[in-house]
Design an enzyme around this catalytic site. Structure first.
Site, PDB file in Angstrom:
ATOM      1  N   GLU A   1       0.804  -1.230   0.000  1.00 21.06           N
ATOM      2  CA  GLU A   1       0.000   0.000   0.000  1.00 21.06           C
ATOM      3  C   GLU A   1       0.832   1.272   0.000  1.00 21.06           C
ATOM      4  O   GLU A   1       0.505   2.235  -0.690  1.00 21.06           O
ATOM      5  CB  GLU A   1      -0.956   0.012   1.201  1.00 21.06           C
TER       6      GLU A   1
ATOM      7  N   HIS B   1     -11.858  -4.986   8.105  1.00 23.82           N
ATOM      8  CA  HIS B   1     -12.284  -4.925   6.703  1.00 23.82           C
ATOM      9  C   HIS B   1     -13.663  -4.302   6.575  1.00 23.82           C
ATOM     10  O   HIS B   1     -14.407  -4.596   5.639  1.00 23.82           O
ATOM     11  CB  HIS B   1     -12.302  -6.323   6.067  1.00 23.82           C
TER      12      HIS B   1
END
Lengths: 321, 326
Positions: free
Chosen positions: B59, B128
């Site tokens: 990321e 999540h």
């Protein structure tokens, strides 16, 4: 190795100018004329000068906080330089970025993040543009040994390697992360070069105070990088002469070691001695170069001091395009 | 035609990539796999491996490289899979993306988009299921967009890709399979929706309800129910969370004199907290009562589905909150 006289003179001038500019920043700061911090890179100029002598039109480089003088060598004017340092409207961001963010994209400067290492992948992105456009350019990503302990550096290296992008990662190993010696924080002898094999990258380690050795090592690695063989690592060993920032007394290290580096590994003095001995330069030329540039800097500082600041009410200008 | 939210996103990406060679997409599993929600399916085949790239799980390098690519001439539209993963690259987004041009100067434009699937869906659990708009509201310079329907999603993503400002683009994942009837000639007309313009999704005179993302369809359903009780709710979708279209929202509050905010994110320091503070600060005399914050409960999202549903505002909870205001 034989070099053209003009090449050596130019290289010396770049090296000297950066030295004088780094010193000038220290002096100007000591006089209380700089509003923010100064991270002096005195003694470490050869890495940037040597590596970026290989810079071609269309290349990019991601700078570090040390040597701050590098944007000048790459084409940023002294007026812009001191304008930004003194937080004036004439700086590249109107004085809103400061010493760490001096630079101009048109000269290839990609910018810098004060949160060290977060910007390593910025150079990888520039290399992606190069790759997409099919150019034989490269992106240079400079970092210090301290920064090399950060994760984003390795994400950047891994991505560059996975995508085979034209990046030369340059570690300027000055042996200190603020007060912590690299011998304490990095188990490997060479902060980044020893980790390069993990990313299938070639690497070289070079004396970072020998400007020609740095130039040659970078040149050799760049042949592969420009040819599309993927990224490489160059690690340049030098020493941080001054504190992390001005005001840091360096009580955490042996002053005798510092003195020894200054005495024997002065990249400007040693290169100068060599060029004088070879007759490439005369003492007269050296003296004139010094006084001319010193004068140019003093004039630029006076202009910067006389320049307007942005008005506080302009604080939102340019926040969004 | 009936268009899903996921298809609208995919079509916006494709149309912009056909329109401009500088646009490229990359992220984890966006190429062969076509993204874990199928949003980018077929794009590798159409645009090839240079413009549709898989990345490692990386990321920080996705965001960092997007900065470098954007400032040197590309228009990267990168994906962070789950919005929760923006936190992995928080510094890169907060310090670098949002501040880059401001601290380096006007030359340093960052035409980049960061897409991610946000919010809860069927037991995705605590790492999540987050929405992140409120976290990044604290980063001036960043544009934050959360569309609530397929039509808006397509038009806003196209605008985001064409914008020279960096954009964080949040896609509530429970919306991916929702459908909307859009006339073909409109859907295929290359329309865009301007950034920074809110949309009054339902007019009403009694209460202004600012709803974000997944909460917009729920707010509309609640408004329908409340209308049967004689309560007329004006539902406003800011669409762009930052910079916010204060004008449209304020005009509504000046009319209704009561305001509520409903969001999928946690209540404490959420978007609603910011808006409520803004309303009392700037519209104090217009308000006839406290601003209601309808938001997720302040817990890590539990895996248990009944608890997940309990945490996030439901149509019933929205109705109850509005009734309590009157």
């Amino acid at each position: 190795m034989q070099y053209e006289k003009d090449f050596l003179k130019k290289l010396y001038e770049n090296l000297l100018d950066m030295r004088l500019l780094e010193k000038k920043m220290v002096d100007t700061y000591a006089q209380g004329r700089v509003p923010g911090h100064v991270h002096s890179g005195v003694g470490q100029e050869a890495t940037y000068a040597g590596v970026l002598t290989n810079f071609k039109e269309g290349d990019y480089y991601k700078r570090t906080h040390r040597v701050t003088a590098i944007p000048y060598m790459m084409g940023t004017s002294l007026d812009t330089f001191f304008g930004e340092l003194l937080a004036k409207k004439t700086g590249n961001s109107g004085g809103r970025g400061g010493s760490l963010h001096i630079g101009e994209l048109r000269t290839g400067d990609l910018g810098f993040s004060g949160t060290l290492g977060c910007d390593a992948a910025v150079g990888v992105g520039a290399a992606l543009t190069i790759d997409m456009e099919g150019r034989d350019n490269v992106a240079f990503v400079f970092m210090g040994d301290g920064t090399s302990s950060r994760g984003p550096v390795y994400e950047a290296m891994n991505l560059a390697a996975a995508w085979k992008l034209p990046v030369l990662f340059v570690c300027q190993n000055n042996q200190f992360a603020i007060s912590t010696p690299s011998s304490y924080s990095i188990a490997a002898e060479n902060a980044v070069a020893d980790r390069a094999p993990g990313y299938a990258m070639p690497a070289k380690v070079v004396d970072g105070t020998d400007v020609l050795a740095v130039y040659e090592a970078a040149k050799e690695l760049l042949e592969g990088v420009r040819a599309g063989k993927g990224p490489a690592v160059l690690e340049c060993k030098d020493y941080r002469w001054r504190g992390h920032f001005e005001g840091d007394q360096c009580a955490y290290r042996d002053a005798a070691v510092t003195e020894d580096w200054i005495e024997h590994k002065d990249c400007v003095k040693n290169f100068e001695a060599m060029l004088l001995e070879q007759g490439v330069l005369t003492q007269e030329e050296v003296d004139r170069m010094r006084s001319d540039f010193d004068h140019a800097m003093d004039e630029a500082i006076l202009r910067a001091e006389a320049a307007p600041e942005m008005e506080p009410e302009e604080i939102y200008d340019g926040l969004y395009v | 035609m009936k268009v899903t939210y996921a298809k609208a996103i995919g079509d916006a990406l494709k149309e912009e990539m056909r329109r401009d060679q500088k646009v490229l997409i990359y992220g984890e599993d966006v190429a062969q796999f076509g993204n874990i929600f199928g949003v980018t399916r077929g794009m590798l085949e159409e645009f090839g491996p240079k413009r549709v790239r898989n990345t490692p799980i990386t990321e920080t390098a996705i965001i960092g490289s997007a900065i470098g690519a954007a400032e040197t001439g590309l228009r990267p539209c990168v994906e962070l899979m789950y919005s929760d993963f923006t936190m992995v690259a928080f510094t890169e987004i907060f310090h670098c993306v949002s501040k880059w041009r401001y601290m380096h100067g006007p030359e340093y434009r960052l035409p980049l988009v960061i897409r991610s699937a946000s919010g809860a869906s069927n037991g995705a659990g605590s790492e999540h299921s987050n929405t992140v708009e409120s976290l990044f509201l604290h980063a001036p310079g960043l544009t934050i967009i959360t569309p609530s329907c397929p039509y808006d999603a397509k038009g806003l993503l196209k605008s985001a890709i064409r914008s020279d400002n960096p954009v964080l683009f949040c896609e509530p994942k429970q919306l991916y399979q929702t459908k909307q009837e859009i006339p073909d000639e409109i859907y295929e007309s290359d329309y865009t929706i301007p950034i920074g313009v809110a949309d009054v999704k339902r007019p009403g005179r009694d209460v202004t309800l600012v709803a974000i993302g997944l909460m917009v369809p729920r707010a509309l359903e609640a408004a329908e129910k409340l209308a049967a009780e004689g309560i007329e709710v004006e539902v406003i979708d800011p669409r762009t969370i930052a910079p916010l279209d204060k004008e449209t929202i304020f005009a509504s509050i000046r009319k209704t004199h009561l305001a509520a905010v409903v969001e999928e994110g946690n209540k404490t320091a959420g978007v609603g907290a910011e808006l409520a503070a803004m309303f009392q600060e700037e519209l104090y005399d217009e308000l006839d009562g406290p601003v209601a914050r309808i938001a997720a409960l302040d817990v890590p999202m539990p895996y248990n589905i009944r608890m997940e549903k309990y945490s996030i505002p439901s149509v019933e909870r929205i109705c109850a909150s509005i009734r309590a205001m009157l």
